[in-house]
Design an enzyme around this catalytic site. Sequence first.
Site, PDB file in Angstrom:
ATOM      1  N   ARG A 132      21.333  24.459  -7.685  1.00 25.23           N
ATOM      2  CA  ARG A 132      22.360  23.910  -8.555  1.00 25.23           C
ATOM      3  C   ARG A 132      21.623  23.169  -9.878  1.00 25.23           C
ATOM      4  O   ARG A 132      20.647  22.435  -9.829  1.00 25.23           O
ATOM      5  CB  ARG A 132      22.931  22.695  -7.987  1.00 25.23           C
ATOM      6  CG  ARG A 132      23.834  23.034  -6.738  1.00 25.23           C
ATOM      7  CD  ARG A 132      25.174  23.573  -6.834  1.00 25.23           C
ATOM      8  NE  ARG A 132      25.466  24.274  -5.743  1.00 25.23           N
ATOM      9  CZ  ARG A 132      26.406  23.427  -5.018  1.00 25.23           C
ATOM     10  NH1 ARG A 132      26.750  22.566  -5.055  1.00 25.23           N
ATOM     11  NH2 ARG A 132      26.747  24.467  -3.717  1.00 25.23           N
TER      12      ARG A 132
ATOM     13  N   GLU B  43      22.399  21.242 -11.966  1.00 23.98           N
ATOM     14  CA  GLU B  43      22.953  19.883 -12.455  1.00 23.98           C
ATOM     15  C   GLU B  43      21.922  19.091 -12.806  1.00 23.98           C
ATOM     16  O   GLU B  43      20.865  19.167 -12.356  1.00 23.98           O
ATOM     17  CB  GLU B  43      23.687  19.308 -11.273  1.00 23.98           C
ATOM     18  CG  GLU B  43      24.833  20.201 -10.938  1.00 23.98           C
ATOM     19  CD  GLU B  43      26.119  20.525 -11.899  1.00 23.98           C
ATOM     20  OE1 GLU B  43      26.070  19.600 -12.849  1.00 23.98           O
ATOM     21  OE2 GLU B  43      26.948  21.256 -11.482  1.00 23.98           O
TER      22      GLU B  43
ATOM     23  N   ARG C  50      20.272  11.132  -4.443  1.00 21.06           N
ATOM     24  CA  ARG C  50      20.935  11.970  -3.476  1.00 21.06           C
ATOM     25  C   ARG C  50      21.264  13.566  -3.968  1.00 21.06           C
ATOM     26  O   ARG C  50      21.768  14.343  -3.651  1.00 21.06           O
ATOM     27  CB  ARG C  50      22.276  11.444  -2.913  1.00 21.06           C
ATOM     28  CG  ARG C  50      23.102  11.247  -4.036  1.00 21.06           C
ATOM     29  CD  ARG C  50      24.228  10.638  -3.424  1.00 21.06           C
ATOM     30  NE  ARG C  50      25.308  10.491  -4.639  1.00 21.06           N
ATOM     31  CZ  ARG C  50      25.386   9.797  -5.809  1.00 21.06           C
ATOM     32  NH1 ARG C  50      24.306   9.016  -5.926  1.00 21.06           N
ATOM     33  NH2 ARG C  50      26.265   9.932  -6.538  1.00 21.06           N
ATOM     34  N   HIS C  51      20.412  13.627  -5.036  1.00 26.71           N
ATOM     35  CA  HIS C  51      20.361  15.273  -5.746  1.00 26.71           C
ATOM     36  C   HIS C  51      19.173  15.801  -5.974  1.00 26.71           C
ATOM     37  O   HIS C  51      17.966  15.125  -6.444  1.00 26.71           O
ATOM     38  CB  HIS C  51      21.266  14.937  -7.301  1.00 26.71           C
ATOM     39  CG  HIS C  51      22.476  14.799  -7.414  1.00 26.71           C
ATOM     40  ND1 HIS C  51      23.138  13.430  -7.134  1.00 26.71           N
ATOM     41  CD2 HIS C  51      23.692  15.676  -7.140  1.00 26.71           C
ATOM     42  CE1 HIS C  51      24.156  13.426  -7.059  1.00 26.71           C
ATOM     43  NE2 HIS C  51      24.875  14.686  -6.993  1.00 26.71           N
TER      44      HIS C  51
ATOM     45  N   GLU D 242      28.894  12.412   0.345  1.00 25.72           N
ATOM     46  CA  GLU D 242      29.608  13.611   1.093  1.00 25.72           C
ATOM     47  C   GLU D 242      28.655  14.599   1.600  1.00 25.72           C
ATOM     48  O   GLU D 242      27.589  14.805   1.057  1.00 25.72           O
ATOM     49  CB  GLU D 242      30.202  14.331  -0.141  1.00 25.72           C
ATOM     50  CG  GLU D 242      31.065  15.586   0.006  1.00 25.72           C
ATOM     51  CD  GLU D 242      31.542  16.337  -1.123  1.00 25.72           C
ATOM     52  OE1 GLU D 242      31.613  15.780  -2.096  1.00 25.72           O
ATOM     53  OE2 GLU D 242      31.659  17.744  -0.907  1.00 25.72           O
TER      54      GLU D 242
ATOM     55  N   SER E 271      31.648  20.067   2.889  1.00 30.73           N
ATOM     56  CA  SER E 271      33.075  20.192   2.382  1.00 30.73           C
ATOM     57  C   SER E 271      33.383  21.565   2.850  1.00 30.73           C
ATOM     58  O   SER E 271      32.867  22.354   2.911  1.00 30.73           O
ATOM     59  CB  SER E 271      33.194  20.074   0.944  1.00 30.73           C
ATOM     60  OG  SER E 271      32.662  21.195   0.018  1.00 30.73           O
TER      61      SER E 271
ATOM     62  N   ARG F 232      21.215  16.005   3.034  1.00 27.60           N
ATOM     63  CA  ARG F 232      22.089  14.692   3.293  1.00 27.60           C
ATOM     64  C   ARG F 232      22.239  14.208   4.559  1.00 27.60           C
ATOM     65  O   ARG F 232      22.321  13.024   5.005  1.00 27.60           O
ATOM     66  CB  ARG F 232      23.556  14.831   2.542  1.00 27.60           C
ATOM     67  CG  ARG F 232      23.130  14.806   0.822  1.00 27.60           C
ATOM     68  CD  ARG F 232      24.375  14.713   0.171  1.00 27.60           C
ATOM     69  NE  ARG F 232      24.011  14.641  -1.267  1.00 27.60           N
ATOM     70  CZ  ARG F 232      24.984  14.918  -2.172  1.00 27.60           C
ATOM     71  NH1 ARG F 232      26.469  14.975  -1.755  1.00 27.60           N
ATOM     72  NH2 ARG F 232      24.764  14.753  -3.325  1.00 27.60           N
TER      73      ARG F 232
END
Length: 439
Positions: A221, A223, A229-230, A362, A365, A413
């Site tokens: 990713r 981002e 947490r990333h 999270e 999902s 996570r």
Amino acid sequence: MKLDDLGDWRRSHYTIEVTPSIDGEEVIVMGWIRDIRDLGGIRFIVLQDKSGKVQITIPESIVDKETLKKSGLLHRQDCIAVKGIVRKMERAPRGVEIIPKEIRILGVAKHPLPIDVTGKTPADIDVRLDARVLDLRTDRSQAIFKIRHTTLEATRHFLLGKGFLEVNTPKIIASATEGGAALFPIVYFEREAFLAQSPQLYKEELTIDFEKVFEIGPAYRAEKSHTRRHITEFTSIDIEEAFATVEDVMKVAEELMYYVCKVVREKCREELRILKHEVDLPSLPMKRLTYDRVIEELHERNVKIEWGKDIPTVAYRILGKIHPYFYFITDWPTKLKPFYIKPRDDDPGISEGFDLMWSWIEIASGGTRIHKRDLLIKRLKEQGLPIESFKYHLQTFDYGMPPHAGWAIGLERLVMMLTGVKNIREVVLFPRDRFRLTP
RNA sequence: GCCCUGGUAGUAUAGUCCGGCCUAGUAUAGGCGGCUGUCGCCCGCCCGACCCGGGUUCAAAUCCCGGCCAGGGCGCCA
């Protein structure tokens, strides 16, 4: 320093296998020096290998001169082999020690070391990651990666037991298809390509061939997130199941969480002790909160969220205080979910998508997927995605696409939850984030 | 993309607010010496640092500006 050759020496015992019961036996152990305590007439060396530690004791009055001299040249983290006699000794750690006959120095460490491998002097995460290979020698790091290993082992065992087939899908992809998260562009010969953000479309397609598939693999990713947490490269545990709905796969997810917690509790007692962390067994079924219910709970705590809007981090943190362990959030507004998540037949504004939360974070999902071609095209258009990029994906809907559902769990996570580690980079061997690309 | 905080020996910290007492303290690592039962051994001696550039001032680790690097948070997301 001149290094010795391994020669014809081979390890006879791991350190953990050196016990009082083999008193008097000659052994060859190999590993790294964890610590040295020199008392003058007697010298203690703690040798560490992948199994554990054992004490090498060098009393000046017993050991021959050359071995005594050589033992005086050693430093922490030097790599050595020791041939010696096992001696039962109550005063030694674990009641046993080795009196060396010969020491071979196989690799040396340059001092002072950038971090303290005994863990007595702490180091910042940045310093630790710069010297990651050394940092991974510490008890703390060893415990974290043993738990990560056990998590993966338990996950595979569980999913294989449920009849899922393990697959591997491409991580180099042709176009930025899914929307949402930003992708890393790469140079692919004379074309542009991308690193996959998830195996989503491939795993859905494979339900035609294998019905139940799972993949444990990297996801990328682009981002610019900079939080604990990333990371830009993480490990995704993905499943997809034919002839299943959101409820079916939520059940798989919660049972998996239960199983992983159970296995880690049983197999990693020592590691959890080192990390001063406890893993509770979740009670099943896990709480299922609808999106509407979550909005209500937040309203009661004066956090106003307009229906249809995403839940911001501050709100998640509050939610995590109300529900400190696992819970599902279901019945999300369709427009907040990706194009492939199925809208409810009786109320298309609400989707059959879910998130699995651990406190405010999270973990997973998923949901029921759209398996009808026309509806998928409609949703692609609604989200403003280019139909032509989905040519090959849409084509598979002409091959008998079954109704299906699935989810993705962020392994790191999950491991954070199981280890109590507060920074995701600590649970990745060589983490990649917005600013870190080495080592 | 936006916001906040920080940068002192190999590592971790004190000192920074309120400039002078800093020849920069402490712990640990490292070096040398002593010590025969340590297990965060102990004791003595030694080595070693104010991120870079500019400014203010009699005087800057300390105040100001710029840069670089790092940590964290938001948005987005696993």
